[in-house]
Design a protein around this motif. Sequence first.
Motif, PDB file in Angstrom:
ATOM      1  N   THR A   1      14.432 -33.613 -19.692  1.00 56.50           N
ATOM      2  CA  THR A   1      13.140 -33.637 -19.022  1.00 56.50           C
ATOM      3  C   THR A   1      12.808 -32.223 -18.583  1.00 56.50           C
ATOM      4  O   THR A   1      13.675 -31.483 -18.149  1.00 56.50           O
TER       5      THR A   1
ATOM      6  N   TYR B   1      10.513 -29.712 -16.066  1.00 56.91           N
ATOM      7  CA  TYR B   1       9.833 -29.679 -14.777  1.00 56.91           C
ATOM      8  C   TYR B   1       9.102 -28.347 -14.651  1.00 56.91           C
ATOM      9  O   TYR B   1       9.518 -27.347 -15.233  1.00 56.91           O
TER      10      TYR B   1
ATOM     11  N   ASP C   1       7.205 -28.485  -8.855  1.00 63.83           N
ATOM     12  CA  ASP C   1       7.678 -29.875  -8.897  1.00 63.83           C
ATOM     13  C   ASP C   1       8.888 -30.019  -7.982  1.00 63.83           C
ATOM     14  O   ASP C   1       9.640 -29.068  -7.773  1.00 63.83           O
TER      15      ASP C   1
ATOM     16  N   ASN D   1       8.671 -23.416 -16.755  1.00 66.97           N
ATOM     17  CA  ASN D   1       9.169 -24.760 -17.039  1.00 66.97           C
ATOM     18  C   ASN D   1      10.676 -24.720 -16.923  1.00 66.97           C
ATOM     19  O   ASN D   1      11.322 -23.784 -17.407  1.00 66.97           O
TER      20      ASN D   1
END
Length: 59
Positions: free
Chosen positions: A4, A6, A10, A55
């Motif tokens: 995943t 982020y 976040d 990211n």
Amino acid sequence: MENTTYKTGDSVPEDGTYKVVSRLDGGELNKDDTEIMIEKGQPFPNSPSTDKEANWTKA
């Protein structure tokens, strides 16, 4: 297993080591973008080496 991703800002879902996988502005990563330890509930920071939004993924 898919990692995943982020974004800066976040909330960190679990304690652990995370690494920058790309910059949000599409710029190049510095070679010193390293893995960092982050605690659950903390916001993901900017890239440590460029201070740009990034990211992140669990290392």
